[in-house]
Motif scaffolding. Structure first.
Motif, PDB file in Angstrom:
ATOM      1  N   GLN A   1       0.814  -1.187   0.000  1.00 26.68           N
ATOM      2  CA  GLN A   1       0.000   0.000   0.000  1.00 26.68           C
ATOM      3  C   GLN A   1       0.862   1.256   0.000  1.00 26.68           C
ATOM      4  O   GLN A   1       0.600   2.160  -0.773  1.00 26.68           O
ATOM      5  N   CYS A   2       1.893   1.308   0.864  1.00 24.15           N
ATOM      6  CA  CYS A   2       2.730   2.501   0.888  1.00 24.15           C
ATOM      7  C   CYS A   2       4.067   2.204   1.543  1.00 24.15           C
ATOM      8  O   CYS A   2       4.245   1.212   2.234  1.00 24.15           O
ATOM      9  N   GLN A   3       4.998   3.122   1.303  1.00 28.35           N
ATOM     10  CA  GLN A   3       6.323   3.096   1.917  1.00 28.35           C
ATOM     11  C   GLN A   3       6.600   4.502   2.389  1.00 28.35           C
ATOM     12  O   GLN A   3       6.167   5.473   1.784  1.00 28.35           O
ATOM     13  N   GLY A   4       7.326   4.619   3.474  1.00 24.04           N
ATOM     14  CA  GLY A   4       7.658   5.944   3.983  1.00 24.04           C
ATOM     15  C   GLY A   4       8.798   5.868   4.968  1.00 24.04           C
ATOM     16  O   GLY A   4       9.417   4.819   5.166  1.00 24.04           O
ATOM     17  N   GLY A   5       9.076   6.981   5.589  1.00 27.45           N
ATOM     18  CA  GLY A   5      10.129   7.043   6.575  1.00 27.45           C
ATOM     19  C   GLY A   5       9.793   8.064   7.637  1.00 27.45           C
ATOM     20  O   GLY A   5       8.901   8.900   7.448  1.00 27.45           O
ATOM     21  N   TYR A   6      10.502   7.987   8.753  1.00 26.70           N
ATOM     22  CA  TYR A   6      10.370   9.015   9.778  1.00 26.70           C
ATOM     23  C   TYR A   6      11.605   8.994  10.660  1.00 26.70           C
ATOM     24  O   TYR A   6      12.407   8.075  10.634  1.00 26.70           O
TER      25      TYR A   6
END
Length: 119
Positions: free
Chosen positions: A1-6
């Motif tokens: 569904q999604c990929q991200g970072g923090y």
């Protein structure tokens, strides 16, 4: 569904995550695009925790999930996490010569940015 970072905070870990949804579960249980009440698709979130002073390289999932292309590039651009094997490993949002990674909590914004000629 999604990929991200923090960023967990100044001096803390950088995190890359993938939120995965089992599409077969959706197609098997949906009728006309509506989930039955009380039913939810099978989901999992994978997180990779990285030391900000260590190696910030993890394998790309582009070969499995083509939608990861721009999402991984954005994570690189904003946090500096690199994706080994990515076909287009370059900045997406910031100029190519930008110094640093703006979404990190310890990022210090420069006083000015010197514009270059477009030709």
């Amino acid at each position: 569904q999604c990929q991200g970072g923090y960023d967990e905070g100044a001096g803390g870990l950088l995190v890359s995550f993938y939120h995965l949804v089992k599409l077969a579960a959706l197609s098997d249980r949906c009728t006309a695009g509506v989930m039955p009440p009380g039913e939810a698709p099978e989901e999992v979130r994978i997180k990779v925790f990285l030391e900000r002073d260590g190696d910030l390289t993890i394998p790309t999932l582009y070969g499995l999930f083509r939608g990861a292309d721009w999402q991984e590039r954005e994570t690189f651009d904003m946090y500096g996490i690199q994706f080994a094997g990515h076909p287009h490993p370059k900045r997406l949002l910031m100029p190519e010569d930008w110094k640093g990674f703006p979404m990190r909590k310890d990022y210090v914004q420069p006083d000015f940015y010197e514009m270059q000629d477009a030709y």
